[in-house]
Design a protein around this motif. Structure first.
Motif, PDB file in Angstrom:
ATOM      1  N   ALA A 162       0.828  -1.211   0.000  1.00  0.00           N
ATOM      2  CA  ALA A 162       0.000   0.000   0.000  1.00  0.00           C
ATOM      3  C   ALA A 162       0.866   1.267   0.000  1.00  0.00           C
ATOM      4  O   ALA A 162       0.519   2.262  -0.650  1.00  0.00           O
ATOM      5  N   PHE A 163       1.978   1.229   0.726  1.00  0.00           N
ATOM      6  CA  PHE A 163       2.882   2.382   0.768  1.00  0.00           C
ATOM      7  C   PHE A 163       3.349   2.733  -0.647  1.00  0.00           C
ATOM      8  O   PHE A 163       3.375   3.907  -1.043  1.00  0.00           O
ATOM      9  N   VAL A 164       3.690   1.697  -1.411  1.00  0.00           N
ATOM     10  CA  VAL A 164       4.171   1.889  -2.782  1.00  0.00           C
ATOM     11  C   VAL A 164       3.053   2.464  -3.656  1.00  0.00           C
ATOM     12  O   VAL A 164       3.252   3.458  -4.372  1.00  0.00           O
ATOM     13  N   ARG A 165       1.888   1.836  -3.589  1.00  0.00           N
ATOM     14  CA  ARG A 165       0.775   2.299  -4.432  1.00  0.00           C
ATOM     15  C   ARG A 165       0.421   3.744  -4.098  1.00  0.00           C
ATOM     16  O   ARG A 165       0.156   4.559  -4.984  1.00  0.00           O
ATOM     17  N   GLN A 166       0.424   4.057  -2.824  1.00  0.00           N
ATOM     18  CA  GLN A 166       0.068   5.429  -2.420  1.00  0.00           C
ATOM     19  C   GLN A 166       1.149   6.445  -2.830  1.00  0.00           C
ATOM     20  O   GLN A 166       0.830   7.597  -3.093  1.00  0.00           O
ATOM     21  N   MET A 167       2.380   6.021  -2.907  1.00  0.00           N
ATOM     22  CA  MET A 167       3.407   6.916  -3.464  1.00  0.00           C
ATOM     23  C   MET A 167       3.080   7.193  -4.924  1.00  0.00           C
ATOM     24  O   MET A 167       3.160   8.335  -5.388  1.00  0.00           O
ATOM     25  N   GLY A 168       2.742   6.146  -5.649  1.00  0.00           N
ATOM     26  CA  GLY A 168       2.456   6.295  -7.082  1.00  0.00           C
ATOM     27  C   GLY A 168       1.271   7.204  -7.340  1.00  0.00           C
ATOM     28  O   GLY A 168       1.245   7.962  -8.322  1.00  0.00           O
ATOM     29  N   GLU A 169       0.306   7.133  -6.429  1.00  0.00           N
ATOM     30  CA  GLU A 169      -0.907   7.945  -6.593  1.00  0.00           C
ATOM     31  C   GLU A 169      -0.762   9.324  -5.942  1.00  0.00           C
ATOM     32  O   GLU A 169      -1.654  10.164  -6.074  1.00  0.00           O
ATOM     33  N   GLY A 170       0.297   9.498  -5.200  1.00  0.00           N
ATOM     34  CA  GLY A 170       0.494  10.778  -4.519  1.00  0.00           C
ATOM     35  C   GLY A 170      -0.369  10.940  -3.284  1.00  0.00           C
ATOM     36  O   GLY A 170      -0.501  12.043  -2.750  1.00  0.00           O
ATOM     37  N   THR A 171      -0.950   9.835  -2.813  1.00  0.00           N
ATOM     38  CA  THR A 171      -1.876   9.927  -1.667  1.00  0.00           C
ATOM     39  C   THR A 171      -1.232   9.513  -0.344  1.00  0.00           C
ATOM     40  O   THR A 171      -1.892   9.533   0.697  1.00  0.00           O
ATOM     41  N   LEU A 172       0.006   9.129  -0.383  1.00  0.00           N
ATOM     42  CA  LEU A 172       0.661   8.683   0.854  1.00  0.00           C
ATOM     43  C   LEU A 172       0.740   9.844   1.853  1.00  0.00           C
ATOM     44  O   LEU A 172       1.181  10.947   1.502  1.00  0.00           O
ATOM     45  N   PRO A 173       0.329   9.618   3.092  1.00  0.00           N
ATOM     46  CA  PRO A 173       0.446  10.695   4.094  1.00  0.00           C
ATOM     47  C   PRO A 173       1.930  11.094   4.234  1.00  0.00           C
ATOM     48  O   PRO A 173       2.801  10.231   4.320  1.00  0.00           O
TER      49      PRO A 173
END
Lengths: 220, 220, 220, 220
Positions: B22-33
């Motif tokens: 999830a950390f990786v996917r959220q980096m890709g989407e720019g949504t990582l806190p």
């Protein structure tokens, strides 16, 4: 004040998070969920294999024949005795030798054991012993502490045998021998400049031991 | 099929838990806190120090001068370049060098790095490289994958610079060089009897890498 | 008085058997039989490979990032520079790269190099550095000493280039940097109890270096 | 054909320079000068200390619990038994424990032992075992060979007790166990690509063992 006492004093919070962990208290009270203990037992078997490697590394790193013999006693205690006791203890909990050998090593098991092994590879015998100390000496402290609680050695406590083992004269002597050896090695190798690093190693190892208990709790 | 492909195929679930975290996917989407990323950045600095030690161990364990030079390139990449880039990247996120140096090493950082170092101490260069592979080659795979997503390299994505770094030609070449080196070492040292153990090392290292992302997420 | 000075003072006879060896004096006078020098050159190539491994071990064992960088400078000096200089120097003596690579490692080459590597494996960074010191710092002392003799740098002396190399500002600075680093590590890690063992390591390493010269002489 | 047989066949000349050394033949004939044997005995004591370290390294490097126990048997044989036998044997030759402890380690003692230890540090358990084999298995071969000569076990031969020790059923079984273990490890870890390097390790170790006998002869 022994060298171990100094290390504990410098890392009081981390040390207490380990020796007073909920897993420990619940063992003493007999309230620990049995799946937690079974999970711990299986991982502790894998842990012992790595600990035998760490004591073997201590033989290799020993500066004198006396130190080599002291470290050899640690390897023998694990490989010639504790592993068999462990298999027997596990059998009492319905875990076969095959269950133990097939078990997947948990991250918490890897974390503490590999940390100890690397502390030895990076530094000298003193670094290795300081990283081993929370296990060897912490179990003795926990054993004594739980044995003194009302239900610690109560035959109705399913964990009384564990408490008896680590509060036994035999184990207490092993631990006292290790503490005395640590004092001798520290007398020769410790310096004021090394102290913060040694205390940090001890604190990290204590945290990783606390994580090992936590792993057991979370399996329940 | 490269040796790395074989390792991934044998550990597909663990590998995906790491590269698709999830950390990786959220980096890709720019949504990582952002606190998750900042925590990761600090720990990654401490991680790099241990990784430089692991590459140094690879020099020491190299059976030929060519292997020594290959491993030296890894140490230089980290100590002469990546650490400075890292400090600069951290500065952009408001983290000073002092913040980095004072940070407490997390258990997940210790777990993966010491695991790799011990794999090298216990075994040979092949064991060490297999334990290093999820980091070196996984970051290249994640970089490529995220660069191909709609928002991966979008300047509005706060993590676009990270994606750019690991999808860059420079990093991809480093990773390709490592994969080719792994193929050469495996050609000489791998055997059918070793294969399960090598696959297990790779799977364990992948799990510990996934835990490293998870540590970041949990900091948010 | 530097830590190196203390080590030399404690092992004066062994130290002098090394830095004043007949091989050394004959290089300074230009009287050394050329087969002796050629044999030495070939073995010194194999020696450098092991020394690069020893500096790599020093990176792995370094307690701080600063120490890691210092040790890395040693690996780079050997693998990125000295080995090529060596191949070039050998070419001037009619020795091809293939001659170097096919040469059989002599027992004296194995003896000193493996002694240093094991000193590092058994102990800490200080032990490793003390075992390395006779080579790194002894060559600087020999270079300075021979450069001050009438024929040391005389172009008619076939060994003038060797003398020039080790008496050069460049090499002297490398050695001074190592001596200062040794002082810092000794300030943190040396203790009165360790002193006899450190002095013994240094004496043993000096004897093994003297044997390395003797091996050259005996080849003539 | 065992793996040990293959190694011997590939290094026949070096192997014979060791097992047929003049020191060995003179022990079998009872003609070895006694100072040669006494010098050897003292150095062999220091040798055993390093060999115990090498077996301890083998425990640390073992890939399985079975291998760990096998290597532990080697450490125990040395530290719990052979060292005491050695002290007793030395006493019969007028050498006290203090003589042994104060002795200066000879370069030949350092050379072979540190070579073995580094072979283990650089490579895997197979590399370490191949470097240990000339000692463990060579002594068994020498013992058998001398026991079959007319004067080998003759009570009038001052070296009959040495011959009896290494030709004894006990020692022959230890050696056979090591050879079988080597076969198992080689079955899993040896590859055609590694073979030249393994043969080279074995040849180097045999040369260094021959040097150890030579050191004894030269002391007379």
């Amino acid at each position: 004040m022994t060298f171990f006492d100094r290390l504990k004093a410098a890392s009081a919070a981390d040390w207490h998070s380990y020796v007073d962990h909920a897993f420990v208290r619940q063992m003493g009270e007999g309230t620990l969920p049995q799946p937690a203990f079974r999970h711990y037992l299986v991982q502790d078997y894998l842990f012992l294999i790595q600990f035998a490697r760490a004591y073997a590394l201590a033989i290799y790193k020993s500066p004198s024949l006396g130190d080599m013999r002291q470290a050899l006693a640690g390897v023998k205690a694990i490989l010639d005795m504790e592993m068999d006791l462990h298999v027997e203890l596990c059998a009492g909990w319905g875990l076969s030798r095959t269950d133990l050998e097939r078990a997947r090593e948990e991250r918490q098991t890897m974390a503490y054991t590999r940390f100890v092994l690397d502390a030895g590879g990076q530094g000298d015998l003193l670094d290795l012993m300081v990283a081993l100390a929370p296990c060897v000496l912490g179990y003795a402290e926990i054993g004594r502490r739980l044995a003194a609680t009302p239900r610690g050695l109560d035959p109705a406590n399913p964990y009384a045998r564990w408490v008896a083992e680590y509060s036994s004269e035999g184990y207490q002597e092993v631990a006292a021998g290790f503490a005395a050896w640590l004092d001798r090695i520290a007398a020769d190798y410790a310096t004021p400049a090394r102290q913060p690093r040694l205390e940090h190693l001890f604190a990290q190892a204590s945290v990783l031991e606390a994580d090992f208990w936590q792993m057991g709790l979370e399996a329940a």
